[in-house]
Design an enzyme around this catalytic site. Structure first.
Site, PDB file in Angstrom:
ATOM      1  N   HIS A 114      21.317  31.505  39.771  1.00 53.76           N
ATOM      2  CA  HIS A 114      22.058  30.618  38.484  1.00 53.76           C
ATOM      3  C   HIS A 114      22.520  31.491  37.614  1.00 53.76           C
ATOM      4  O   HIS A 114      22.907  31.086  36.282  1.00 53.76           O
ATOM      5  CB  HIS A 114      21.047  29.558  38.106  1.00 53.76           C
ATOM      6  CG  HIS A 114      19.778  30.121  37.953  1.00 53.76           C
ATOM      7  ND1 HIS A 114      18.897  30.868  38.909  1.00 53.76           N
ATOM      8  CD2 HIS A 114      19.198  30.376  36.666  1.00 53.76           C
ATOM      9  CE1 HIS A 114      18.050  31.295  38.198  1.00 53.76           C
ATOM     10  NE2 HIS A 114      17.990  31.056  36.873  1.00 53.76           N
ATOM     11  N   ASP A 277      24.142  25.494  42.163  1.00 58.58           N
ATOM     12  CA  ASP A 277      24.151  26.762  41.462  1.00 58.58           C
ATOM     13  C   ASP A 277      25.200  27.759  42.297  1.00 58.58           C
ATOM     14  O   ASP A 277      25.597  27.616  42.879  1.00 58.58           O
ATOM     15  CB  ASP A 277      22.948  27.100  41.224  1.00 58.58           C
ATOM     16  CG  ASP A 277      22.242  27.623  42.352  1.00 58.58           C
ATOM     17  OD1 ASP A 277      22.500  27.003  43.342  1.00 58.58           O
ATOM     18  OD2 ASP A 277      21.355  28.677  42.251  1.00 58.58           O
ATOM     19  N   ASP A 279      24.403  30.466  44.099  1.00 57.79           N
ATOM     20  CA  ASP A 279      24.303  30.723  45.636  1.00 57.79           C
ATOM     21  C   ASP A 279      23.950  29.290  46.396  1.00 57.79           C
ATOM     22  O   ASP A 279      23.718  29.359  47.422  1.00 57.79           O
ATOM     23  CB  ASP A 279      23.246  31.374  45.876  1.00 57.79           C
ATOM     24  CG  ASP A 279      22.049  31.233  45.288  1.00 57.79           C
ATOM     25  OD1 ASP A 279      21.734  30.399  44.445  1.00 57.79           O
ATOM     26  OD2 ASP A 279      20.975  31.651  45.861  1.00 57.79           O
ATOM     27  N   ASP A 281      21.546  26.775  46.183  1.00 62.26           N
ATOM     28  CA  ASP A 281      20.430  26.340  46.663  1.00 62.26           C
ATOM     29  C   ASP A 281      19.810  25.565  45.571  1.00 62.26           C
ATOM     30  O   ASP A 281      18.995  24.734  46.001  1.00 62.26           O
ATOM     31  CB  ASP A 281      19.431  27.554  46.843  1.00 62.26           C
ATOM     32  CG  ASP A 281      19.004  28.617  45.892  1.00 62.26           C
ATOM     33  OD1 ASP A 281      19.730  28.467  44.762  1.00 62.26           O
ATOM     34  OD2 ASP A 281      18.455  29.545  46.045  1.00 62.26           O
ATOM     35  N   ARG A 282      20.361  25.488  44.373  1.00 66.26           N
ATOM     36  CA  ARG A 282      19.693  24.473  43.247  1.00 66.26           C
ATOM     37  C   ARG A 282      20.725  23.257  43.506  1.00 66.26           C
ATOM     38  O   ARG A 282      21.934  23.084  43.560  1.00 66.26           O
ATOM     39  CB  ARG A 282      19.871  25.112  41.922  1.00 66.26           C
ATOM     40  CG  ARG A 282      18.945  26.173  41.898  1.00 66.26           C
ATOM     41  CD  ARG A 282      18.674  26.770  40.500  1.00 66.26           C
ATOM     42  NE  ARG A 282      17.866  27.738  40.401  1.00 66.26           N
ATOM     43  CZ  ARG A 282      17.212  27.871  39.258  1.00 66.26           C
ATOM     44  NH1 ARG A 282      17.302  27.450  38.094  1.00 66.26           N
ATOM     45  NH2 ARG A 282      16.281  28.939  39.184  1.00 66.26           N
ATOM     46  N   LYS A 376      15.813  26.501  49.418  1.00 69.28           N
ATOM     47  CA  LYS A 376      15.842  25.183  49.037  1.00 69.28           C
ATOM     48  C   LYS A 376      17.419  24.995  49.172  1.00 69.28           C
ATOM     49  O   LYS A 376      18.313  26.134  49.457  1.00 69.28           O
ATOM     50  CB  LYS A 376      15.757  25.336  47.347  1.00 69.28           C
ATOM     51  CG  LYS A 376      15.991  26.416  46.497  1.00 69.28           C
ATOM     52  CD  LYS A 376      15.456  26.225  45.265  1.00 69.28           C
ATOM     53  CE  LYS A 376      16.113  27.247  44.117  1.00 69.28           C
ATOM     54  NZ  LYS A 376      15.348  28.589  44.394  1.00 69.28           N
TER      55      LYS A 376
HETATM   56  C1  G16 Z   1      14.143  31.429  41.848  1.00 69.64           C
HETATM   57  C2  G16 Z   1      13.096  30.819  42.930  1.00 69.64           C
HETATM   58  C3  G16 Z   1      12.468  29.427  42.653  1.00 69.64           C
HETATM   59  C4  G16 Z   1      12.054  29.552  41.012  1.00 69.64           C
HETATM   60  C5  G16 Z   1      13.192  30.111  40.321  1.00 69.64           C
HETATM   61  C6  G16 Z   1      12.754  30.239  38.721  1.00 69.64           C
HETATM   62  O1  G16 Z   1      15.168  30.375  42.017  1.00 69.64           O
HETATM   63  O2  G16 Z   1      13.539  30.693  44.250  1.00 69.64           O
HETATM   64  O3  G16 Z   1      11.480  29.192  43.554  1.00 69.64           O
HETATM   65  O4  G16 Z   1      11.590  28.228  40.874  1.00 69.64           O
HETATM   66  O5  G16 Z   1      13.652  31.358  40.666  1.00 69.64           O
HETATM   67  O6  G16 Z   1      11.719  31.194  38.700  1.00 69.64           O
HETATM   68  P1  G16 Z   1      11.361  31.677  37.419  1.00 69.64           P
HETATM   69  O7  G16 Z   1      10.639  30.573  36.589  1.00 69.64           O
HETATM   70  O8  G16 Z   1      10.318  33.080  37.598  1.00 69.64           O
HETATM   71  O9  G16 Z   1      12.369  32.261  36.793  1.00 69.64           O
HETATM   72  P2  G16 Z   1      16.631  30.984  42.198  1.00 69.64           P
HETATM   73  O10 G16 Z   1      17.621  29.708  42.222  1.00 69.64           O
HETATM   74  O11 G16 Z   1      16.947  31.520  41.040  1.00 69.64           O
HETATM   75  O12 G16 Z   1      16.637  31.765  43.200  1.00 69.64           O
END
Ligand code: G16
Length: 543
Positions: A114, A277, A279, A281-282, A376
């Site tokens: 993101h 987002d 990629d 996954d969100r 996710k």
């Molecule tokens: C990644 C992880 C998630 C995590 C998020 C936020 O998401 O895969 O499990 O919840 O980062 O992490 P942090 O609070 O350490 O910034 P993504 O979507 O950025 O790959």
């Protein structure tokens, strides 16, 4: 074509965070930076000789160049086959699925998720293992160690591979197979969900707006929602992946997906809104006039899984990351399901999913998923909701009202203080950690602290222990405060403060979350002195 040996030296700070290595794009573009990290990855996983790998990314700036480097280094390492999404595009969940489907040894995903893209934005590299999920800590530790010992890397001296044409070519002895990024993923979604029910919903005039935020899910959402399920043309907006995400911030929350929020809160709002987002996954779920927090979405998905045959058949346990609200726990208790609490990071769900201990999992950071892949999955969550709405014939607002009436409401919000001075942020956390034992029994802003500890996780499957996973404080009136430093930022430190309070009074289920949480917010400030220590008057982002 012989691999070229290039002498190099270790580069500081190549330590994988919550989700792979994330740095400024310009850092990744510096000489040897990417090559060092990829070689360290190969070294950390015992080489790639004879292995099948999957490769793709979210299309951000440098994605195309980086993919060519990874291919030449995979070939230099003797990989047998690399399966690549056309034009080096793959959403993270689609990459996870391809790894599993092809029984690949693992895969490289080029994404900073993101985080904004472009030459001045962020870039990232993530290694996923054979189960399709992010490398667990025992693997990332080896990769990091390899970055610190690196003296050389190997790369094939070769032309770029044509990644625009589907089919197989060779690079040295390695077969490069270019695949349609959406086809296998779409097939999987059709197996999981009742596409006929969703088609019927759209045929009745149900309107949706899916904001792909100029990121990778555009082609997936168009193919599935519009071309297959019959959502009206134009339902998917910002659908073309752009290297700088249209100068946007591809983070599906009410702040960064404001355009969608405005439409959904407006007069002629469609029935359903969603975003995903960088990629893919969100996800963000919005109904007409109502934003559904990720924690509530997870709880609602678990509560409504019984309406979707492929999930109704066998629901094992559920899992959430520790800072995610405990709305899921209330559903799990009612449905007599095991509910696991893991540290932040999707990688911690991998073992539970592999062992069949959990079927659904999710996080407050807008991630929801199931055992269909090991990441996710944004579009999966959207299809889950659509399937439930198609069966229940109910609006999002009514579904949530019904949910809160049944289970109570966990008011929830996350306050982020971004790019704070790293030392000050660390000191805030360290000082609070030192005071944790003294907090129970003390009053702060009208709330009494009941428990205070630092979260550590003992993986029930492999027995590994992960310490230092966030400070958590529970208070009277069902309050909970969690503080931790983000592991995905690329500038200074990001302090995350997670705030929650349970409400079961039927008269108080529709309040403004910030107001409903006012006492918990004030207690967090009184306990941790956030404003003073960060020098900020207010959080940068409130979700
Ligand atoms: C990644 C992880 C998630 C995590 C998020 C936020 O998401 O895969 O499990 O919840 O980062 O992490 P942090 O609070 O350490 O910034 P993504 O979507 O950025 O790959």
């Amino acid at each position: 074509m012989k691999p070229k040996k290039v002498a190099t030296t270790p580069i500081d700070g190549q330590k994988p965070g919550t989700s792979g290595l994330r740095k400024k794009t310009r850092t990744f573009m510096e000489p040897h930076y990417l090559e060092n990290y990829i070689q360290a990855t190969w070294n950390g996983i015992g080489g790639v000789e004879g292995k099948t790998l999957v490769l793709g990314g979210d299309g951000r700036h440098f994605n195309d160049r980086a993919a060519q480097v990874v291919l030449r280094m995979a070939a230099a390492g003797g990989a047998e086959r690399v399966i690549v999404g056309r034009n080096a595009l793959l959403s993270t969940p689609a990459a996870s699925h391809l790894i599993r489907k092809n029984k690949a040894s693992g895969g490289i995903i080029l994404s900073a998720s993101h985080n904004p893209g472009g030459p001045d934005g962020d870039f990232g590299v993530k290694y996923n293992v054979a189960n399709g999920g992010p490398a667990p800590e025992n693997v990332t530790r080896k990769i990091f160690k390899a970055t610190q010992e690196l003296k050389k890397y190997f790369i094939l001296d070769a032309q770029d591979v044509d990644l625009d044409t589907l089919g197989e070519t060779t690079l040295g002895k390695t077969v490069v197979e270019v695949v349609d990024p959406t086809a296998d993923y779409q097939e999987l979604m059709a197996e999981l969900f009742d596409f006929d029910a969703i088609k019927a919903l759209f045929a009745e005039g149900f309107r949706i707006r899916f904001d792909a935020m100029h990121a990778v899910t555009g082609p997936y959402a168009k193919a599935i929602l519009e071309d297959t399920l019959g959502a009206a043309p134009g339902s998917v907006v910002n659908a073309t992946p752009l290297p700088d995400f249209g100068e946007g911030h591809p983070d599906p929350n009410p702040i960064w997906a404001k355009e969608l929020m405005d439409v959904m809160m407006g007069e002629d709002a469609p029935d359903f809104g969603a975003a995903s987002d960088g990629d893919g996954d969100r996800n963000m779920i919005v109904g007409r006039g109502i934003y559904v927090t990720p924690s509530d979405s997870l709880a609602a998905i678990a509560a409504n899984a019984k309406h979707i045959p492929s999930y109704a058949k066998e629901m094992r346990g559920v899992a959430r990351s520790m800072p995610t609200s405990r709305a899921l726990d209330r559903v799990a208790e009612a449905l007599e399901l095991d509910c696991y609490e893991t540290p932040t990071g999707w990688k911690f769900f991998g073992n539970l999913l592999d062992a069949g201990a959990a079927t659904l999992c999710g996080e407050e950071s807008a991630g929801t998923g199931s055992d269909h892949v090991r990441e996710k999955d944004g579009l999966w969550a959207v299809l889950f909701w659509l399937n439930v709405l198609a069966v229940r014939k109910i609006s999002v607002a009514d579904l949530m009202a019904d949910h809160w009436k049944t289970y109570g409401r966990n008011y929830y919000s996350r306050h982020d203080y971004e790019a704070v001075d790293a030392e000050a942020a660390q000191k805030l956390v360290d000082d609070l950690r030192d005071r944790l034992d003294s907090l129970p029994g003390q009053d702060f802003a009208g709330l009494t602290v009941e428990t205070a500890d630092e979260f550590a996780y003992d993986d029930p499957v492999d027995g590994s222990r992960s310490e230092g996973q966030g400070l958590r404080i529970t208070t009277s009136q069902g309050g909970r405060i969690v503080l931790r430093l983000s592991g995905t930022g690329t500038e200074g430190a990001t302090l995350r403060v997670y705030l929650e309070r349970v409400e079961t009074d039927p008269e108080r289920l529709h309040d403004d979350p910030q107001e409903a949480l006012a006492s918990v917010i004030a207690a967090a400030e009184a306990i941790a002195g956030i404003k003073d220590r960060t020098g900020r008057d207010a959080p940068d982002v409130i979700t």
